[in-house]
Design a protein around this motif. Structure first.
Motif, short mmCIF file in Angstrom:
data_model
loop_
_atom_site.label_atom_id
_atom_site.label_comp_id
_atom_site.label_asym_id
_atom_site.label_seq_id
_atom_site.Cartn_x
_atom_site.Cartn_y
_atom_site.Cartn_z
N ARG A 156 7.84 1.29 2.31
CA ARG A 156 8.15 1.61 3.66
C ARG A 156 9.66 1.42 3.84
O ARG A 156 10.10 0.17 3.52
CB ARG A 156 7.21 0.94 4.75
N ASN A 172 3.82 6.88 -0.06
CA ASN A 172 2.74 6.40 -1.05
C ASN A 172 2.42 7.74 -1.94
O ASN A 172 1.86 8.76 -1.59
CB ASN A 172 1.47 6.02 -0.08
N SER A 197 1.06 -1.11 -0.08
CA SER A 197 0.05 0.15 0.14
C SER A 197 0.89 1.24 0.18
O SER A 197 0.47 2.43 0.06
CB SER A 197 -1.08 0.04 1.24
N GLY A 198 2.45 0.94 -0.35
CA GLY A 198 3.00 2.30 -0.35
C GLY A 198 4.47 1.65 0.27
O GLY A 198 4.63 0.35 0.44
N ASN A 201 -0.26 7.78 -5.61
CA ASN A 201 -1.18 6.93 -6.21
C ASN A 201 -2.18 7.92 -7.06
O ASN A 201 -2.53 8.85 -6.48
CB ASN A 201 -1.62 5.76 -5.86
#
Length: 274
Positions: A48, A64, A45-46, A66
């Motif tokens: 890290r 992140n 989701s991103g 998008n």
């Protein structure tokens, strides 16, 4: 499902006897989300990243970015009679829905001794996020009273109305978690936290590419996605578009504030590298 569980069990069993090397300082790591029993066991989701200053401390960065763009037809192509009865081709008209999201997390972790395989930690992080979305809608119409009165469809043109909205978020939280190394520099972890987040809604904005066409096209100035911000006023017989300012999303609320416990619903799967 049984094959999946068997595969995971086999993989974990195969790594049990390996020597697990924890961080010693100077390493970096990247993580993905790991849900072994779901339809998509590995997701992201991103990005890290952690950078270990020493065996017991690390700086963490989450990033992140998008976006999306969806194009749909709001009116099919057609033919209309022009001012002299000729057929005029009216083009397809489209909606363009766009969305962009950005978030940044910066934090610090303090790791404890744990065991040879287990590295528990506590830490803190700050969060900043931006969300932007818009709808751009095409219309077809004339831009003068003469064109409307004389039905000069052949002189009509396509114009657009665009509605822009968005939000800005800020948060601060404390975290606690652990990394369990299942092989050399490869670990599975979990994390919980407690914090707050404030989100402020951006003012709604509308842009009209041709204000005169907007005035003389009923389908445009009656569209509920735009007419709460752009309205038509008539002064001494002259029509003009007047733009209103809508704070937030017109619901009456423009800011939210949330606080309480947080948790990451998936496991963290990561690996170290130099």
């Amino acid at each position: 499902m049984k094959k999946k569980i068997f595969f995971i069990a086999l993989a974990l069993t195969a790594t049990t006897g390996l020597f697990a090397q924890k961080q010693t300082g100077g390493e970096k790591n990247i993580e993905v989300q790991f849900a072994p029993l779901s339809g998509n066991p590995v997701s992201i989701s991103g990005l890290r990243l952690r950078m270990f200053n020493s065996e017991n401390s690390a700086i963490r960065i989450g990033f992140n970015l998008n976006g999306s763009k969806e194009t749909t037809v709001n009116a099919q192509a057609s033919e209309q009679n022009g001012s002299t009865g000729q057929l005029v081709n009216v083009p397809e008209l489209y909606d363009y829905n766009r969305a962009t999201n950005f978030s940044l997390r910066l934090g610090y972790e303090k790791h404890f001794d744990g065991t040879d395989r287990l590295s528990p930690y506590v830490g803190a992080e700050v969060f900043f996020g931006l969300g932007r979305n818009s709808i751009e809608r095409e219309f077809f119409g004339g831009n003068s009273q003469t064109q409307i009165d004389q039905n000069q469809v052949e002189n009509f043109a396509t114009f657009t109305a665009t509605r822009k909205e968005g939000s800005t978020s800020f948060g601060l939280g404390a975290v606690a978690g652990f990394d369990f190394y299942i092989s050399d520099a490869l670990y599975i972890g979990a994390e919980i936290g407690y914090g707050f987040q404030r989100t402020t809604l951006r003012d709604v904005e509308v842009e009209i590419s041709d204000e005169n066409a907007y005035i003389y096209t009923p389908a445009a100035n009656a569209d509920t996605d735009f007419n709460d911000v752009a309205s038509i006023t008539i002064t001494n017989g002259t029509a003009a578009v007047e733009y209103a300012t809508i704070v937030g999303d017109n619901s009456g609320d423009y800011r939210t504030f949330n606080w309480g416990p947080t948790f990451q619903p998936t496991l963290r799967l990561g690996w170290l590298f130099n």
